[in-house]
Enzyme design. Structure first.
Site, PDB file in Angstrom:
ATOM      1  N   LYS A  48       0.862  -1.188   0.000  1.00 19.44           N
ATOM      2  CA  LYS A  48       0.000   0.000   0.000  1.00 19.44           C
ATOM      3  C   LYS A  48       0.895   1.233   0.000  1.00 19.44           C
ATOM      4  O   LYS A  48       2.034   1.170   0.464  1.00 19.44           O
ATOM      5  CB  LYS A  48      -0.894   0.016   1.249  1.00 19.44           C
ATOM      6  CG  LYS A  48      -2.129   0.875   1.114  1.00 19.44           C
ATOM      7  CD  LYS A  48      -3.224   0.192   0.327  1.00 19.44           C
ATOM      8  CE  LYS A  48      -4.364   1.150   0.036  1.00 19.44           C
ATOM      9  NZ  LYS A  48      -5.518   0.425  -0.540  1.00 19.44           N
ATOM     10  N   ASP A  69      -6.957   4.476  -4.777  1.00 24.32           N
ATOM     11  CA  ASP A  69      -7.633   4.293  -3.482  1.00 24.32           C
ATOM     12  C   ASP A  69      -8.267   5.652  -3.186  1.00 24.32           C
ATOM     13  O   ASP A  69      -8.479   6.450  -4.126  1.00 24.32           O
ATOM     14  CB  ASP A  69      -6.625   3.864  -2.394  1.00 24.32           C
ATOM     15  CG  ASP A  69      -7.310   3.409  -1.096  1.00 24.32           C
ATOM     16  OD1 ASP A  69      -7.855   2.306  -1.078  1.00 24.32           O
ATOM     17  OD2 ASP A  69      -7.315   4.163  -0.104  1.00 24.32           O
TER      18      ASP A  69
HETATM   19  P1  NDP Z   1     -12.933   7.751  -2.923  1.00 27.22           P
HETATM   20  O1  NDP Z   1     -11.867   8.748  -2.669  1.00 27.22           O
HETATM   21  O2  NDP Z   1     -13.464   7.590  -4.285  1.00 27.22           O
HETATM   22  O3  NDP Z   1     -14.162   7.998  -1.927  1.00 27.22           O
HETATM   23  C1  NDP Z   1     -13.998   8.002  -0.544  1.00 27.22           C
HETATM   24  C2  NDP Z   1     -15.308   8.386   0.108  1.00 27.22           C
HETATM   25  O4  NDP Z   1     -15.183   8.245   1.513  1.00 27.22           O
HETATM   26  C3  NDP Z   1     -15.694   9.831  -0.138  1.00 27.22           C
HETATM   27  O5  NDP Z   1     -17.086   9.930  -0.120  1.00 27.22           O
HETATM   28  C4  NDP Z   1     -15.067  10.538   1.062  1.00 27.22           C
HETATM   29  O6  NDP Z   1     -15.711  11.760   1.382  1.00 27.22           O
HETATM   30  C5  NDP Z   1     -15.306   9.543   2.158  1.00 27.22           C
HETATM   31  N1  NDP Z   1     -14.231   9.671   3.169  1.00 27.22           N
HETATM   32  C6  NDP Z   1     -12.908   9.498   2.989  1.00 27.22           C
HETATM   33  N2  NDP Z   1     -12.223   9.721   4.122  1.00 27.22           N
HETATM   34  C7  NDP Z   1     -13.150  10.042   5.037  1.00 27.22           C
HETATM   35  C8  NDP Z   1     -13.074  10.357   6.406  1.00 27.22           C
HETATM   36  N3  NDP Z   1     -11.895  10.395   7.063  1.00 27.22           N
HETATM   37  N4  NDP Z   1     -14.247  10.613   7.044  1.00 27.22           N
HETATM   38  C9  NDP Z   1     -15.433  10.555   6.383  1.00 27.22           C
HETATM   39  N5  NDP Z   1     -15.561  10.257   5.084  1.00 27.22           N
HETATM   40  C10 NDP Z   1     -14.443  10.007   4.426  1.00 27.22           C
HETATM   41  O7  NDP Z   1     -12.324   6.351  -2.371  1.00 27.22           O
HETATM   42  P2  NDP Z   1     -12.812   4.871  -2.688  1.00 27.22           P
HETATM   43  O8  NDP Z   1     -14.273   4.849  -2.895  1.00 27.22           O
HETATM   44  O9  NDP Z   1     -11.909   4.310  -3.712  1.00 27.22           O
HETATM   45  O10 NDP Z   1     -12.435   4.127  -1.309  1.00 27.22           O
HETATM   46  C11 NDP Z   1     -13.365   3.975  -0.241  1.00 27.22           C
HETATM   47  C12 NDP Z   1     -12.915   2.840   0.670  1.00 27.22           C
HETATM   48  O11 NDP Z   1     -12.855   1.612  -0.085  1.00 27.22           O
HETATM   49  C13 NDP Z   1     -11.520   2.995   1.299  1.00 27.22           C
HETATM   50  O12 NDP Z   1     -11.518   2.373   2.571  1.00 27.22           O
HETATM   51  C14 NDP Z   1     -10.638   2.187   0.353  1.00 27.22           C
HETATM   52  O13 NDP Z   1      -9.427   1.766   0.962  1.00 27.22           O
HETATM   53  C15 NDP Z   1     -11.565   1.021   0.051  1.00 27.22           C
HETATM   54  N6  NDP Z   1     -11.259   0.237  -1.154  1.00 27.22           N
HETATM   55  C16 NDP Z   1     -11.229   0.836  -2.383  1.00 27.22           C
HETATM   56  C17 NDP Z   1     -10.959   0.082  -3.508  1.00 27.22           C
HETATM   57  C18 NDP Z   1     -11.037   0.662  -4.878  1.00 27.22           C
HETATM   58  O14 NDP Z   1     -10.983  -0.110  -5.840  1.00 27.22           O
HETATM   59  N7  NDP Z   1     -11.191   1.975  -5.048  1.00 27.22           N
HETATM   60  C19 NDP Z   1     -10.621  -1.355  -3.400  1.00 27.22           C
HETATM   61  C20 NDP Z   1     -10.788  -1.905  -2.072  1.00 27.22           C
HETATM   62  C21 NDP Z   1     -11.062  -1.108  -0.995  1.00 27.22           C
HETATM   63  P3  NDP Z   1     -14.937  13.148   1.092  1.00 27.22           P
HETATM   64  O15 NDP Z   1     -14.912  13.283  -0.379  1.00 27.22           O
HETATM   65  O16 NDP Z   1     -15.744  14.178   1.789  1.00 27.22           O
HETATM   66  O17 NDP Z   1     -13.555  12.969   1.700  1.00 27.22           O
END
Ligand code: NDP
Length: 439
Positions: A114, A154
């Site tokens: 990561k 991510d």
């Molecule tokens: P994005 O950046 O596309 O979206 C993240 C979302 O989570 C946004 O809505 C963001 O809101 C919110 N968010 C992030 N940090 C916080 C926080 N500290 N508190 C509250 N809300 C938060 O990321 P992904 O959708 O790609 O990833 C989401 C999760 O899925 C993560 O845990 C990631 O590790 C996991 N994941 C992703 C994969 C992928 O293929 N993308 C694969 C496997 C797991 P805001 O915009 O306001 O920050």
């Protein structure tokens, strides 16, 4: 823990895995003799570096960059890159550690890693994002390669950021190769990669429900987040006849009783990124709950009544009080799209309640599995159709579910997919490490 007291998330992830490994360690003294645990919790390599860049005002900014190459027993290091102000060594190590077991569970030949930076992409211009990505890659390029370490996206890293990082890698390495996944479809990306984590997480829920003689169609669902994983979780839920009634970002939660409108969500989060409050301009009948009005002991999303829950935002976003509220409100299943979204105490509530609980390392593995399909297409210079990739994804998710379910039963805890996923992933990695000697 005494040597690094600040690495709370990393120790949380290690503790959760080690607790479930007791039965396999007791039956296999060779794992202790071979010091497998001691070797596994120590990353093979950690890279920390300065990321200097110039903002639009001409000021020099400095961020911290990380890549933790945790374990390569099963294949090249594989895992995403996160850009978020909360990123630190503990968060990258927890994510890298989880990635080892997740990747092993897919059955595919990929190791665990990561990376990321404590950089906040919000409010930055396109030029600032590009200069940051180029500076990040000025150091990282020498550590990665299509058979060494293959990063992906991510939180905060999507197709645009991957494009800028790949461009700089190509220039420095003088090589156009499959060093990233999640690439644009124009230059080597795979169809269905963007959708894979969210779709996979819904398929996983479907398999858990089917074993309990339940189906997705007609169910009310709570989804947190509004990024890549949340959007495609909601899309697949809709396609399968379920209704997602919530989504959230770091400022608040939208509750829309008739169902989240996917076109609006894509418009305000993908096409023209803005805060979720904008959703209400299009749908005045929806409700908005700001984080200031969240319950003191948890998160607004999990306090609505629904049958299914999909945490898709970030780590530790679902507390023990949230877990109790979900169970009391009749929730049948939780399938985690995010990494470690439920606190350890929340997980204990789910396991004790007997509801179906799919931990992130199993339920969200569809993303990395499809990344490996992207690597396979790049290496063989082929391009598979959306349907072909989606069909393979469904087979992979089913196999992950069966591996976790059957391993849990084999070790005397039927239904405990945390234990099943951890043991099944551990076994593959541990056996490969033993065969490869003490290195
Ligand atoms: P994005 O950046 O596309 O979206 C993240 C979302 O989570 C946004 O809505 C963001 O809101 C919110 N968010 C992030 N940090 C916080 C926080 N500290 N508190 C509250 N809300 C938060 O990321 P992904 O959708 O790609 O990833 C989401 C999760 O899925 C993560 O845990 C990631 O590790 C996991 N994941 C992703 C994969 C992928 O293929 N993308 C694969 C496997 C797991 P805001 O915009 O306001 O920050």
């Amino acid at each position: 823990q005494q040597s690094s007291p600040a690495q709370a998330e990393f120790y949380q992830a290690v503790e959760e895995v080690l607790e479930s490994l007791t039965p396999i360690l007791e039956h296999n003294p060779k794992y202790r003799q071979q010091a497998i645990i001691e070797r596994m919790v120590e990353p093979e390599r950690q890279i920390m570096f300065r990321v200097p860049w110039v903002d639009d005002q001409g000021n020099i900014q400095v961020n911290k960059g990380y890549r933790v190459e945790f374990n390569s027993a099963l294949g090249p290091y594989k895992g995403g890159i996160r850009f978020h102000p909360s990123v630190n060594a503990s968060i990258i190590k927890f994510l890298g550690f989880e990635q080892i077991f997740k990747n092993a569970l897919t059955g595919l030949p990929i190791g665990g890693a990561k990376g990321g930076a404590n950089f906040d992409p919000k409010g930055k211009s396109d030029g600032e994002i590009m200069r940051f990505c180029q500076s990040f890659m000025n150091e990282l390029y020498r550590h990665i390669g299509p058979t060494t370490d293959v990063p992906a996206g991510d939180i905060g890293v999507g197709a645009r950021e991957i494009g800028y990082m790949f461009g700089q890698y190509k220039k420095l390495a003088n090589s156009f190769d499959g060093v990233f996944t999640g690439k644009s479809l124009l230059w080597g990306g795979s169809l269905a990669r963007k959708e894979a984590t969210g779709y996979g997480c819904v398929y996983f829920a479907q398999y858990m429900l089917a074993d309990r003689q339940q189906q997705l169609a007609g169910k009310r669902c709570l989804v947190s987040g509004s990024g890549n994983v949340a959007i495609y979780t909601i899309e697949k839920l809709q396609q399968l006849g379920a209704t997602a009634v919530t989504c959230s970002d770091s400022s608040g939660t939208v509750y829309h009783a008739s169902g989240i409108n996917l076109d609006t969500l894509k418009q305000i989060k993908e096409a023209q990124p803005q805060r979720l409050t904008a959703y209400l301009k299009f749908h005045p009948d929806a409700e908005y709950i700001s984080t200031a009005d969240y319950p003191a002991d948890g998160h607004a999303v999990w306090r609505f009544k629904a049958e299914l829950a999909f945490p898709c935002a970030t780590q530790n976003e679902l507390t023990v009080a949230d877990a109790r509220a979900l169970v009391e409100n009749g929730c049948l299943a939780v399938s985690e799209g995010a990494n470690m979204p439920s606190t350890q105490e929340a997980v204990e509530v789910f396991l004790a309640s007997g509801i179906a609980y799919g931990p992130g390392k199993a339920a969200n593995a569809g993303g990395v599995a499809t990344s490996q399909l992207e690597m396979a297409q790049n290496a063989s210079m082929q391009r598979w159709s959306f349907e072909e990739v989606d069909t393979k994804l469904q087979v992979i998710m089913r196999n992950i579910y069966l591996r976790a379910r059957d391993t849990a039963a084999e070790f005397g805890q039927p239904g405990n997919l945390v234990l099943g996923a951890n043991i099944a992933g551990f076994k593959r990695v541990a056996e490969a490490m033993i065969e490869q000697g003490v290195v």
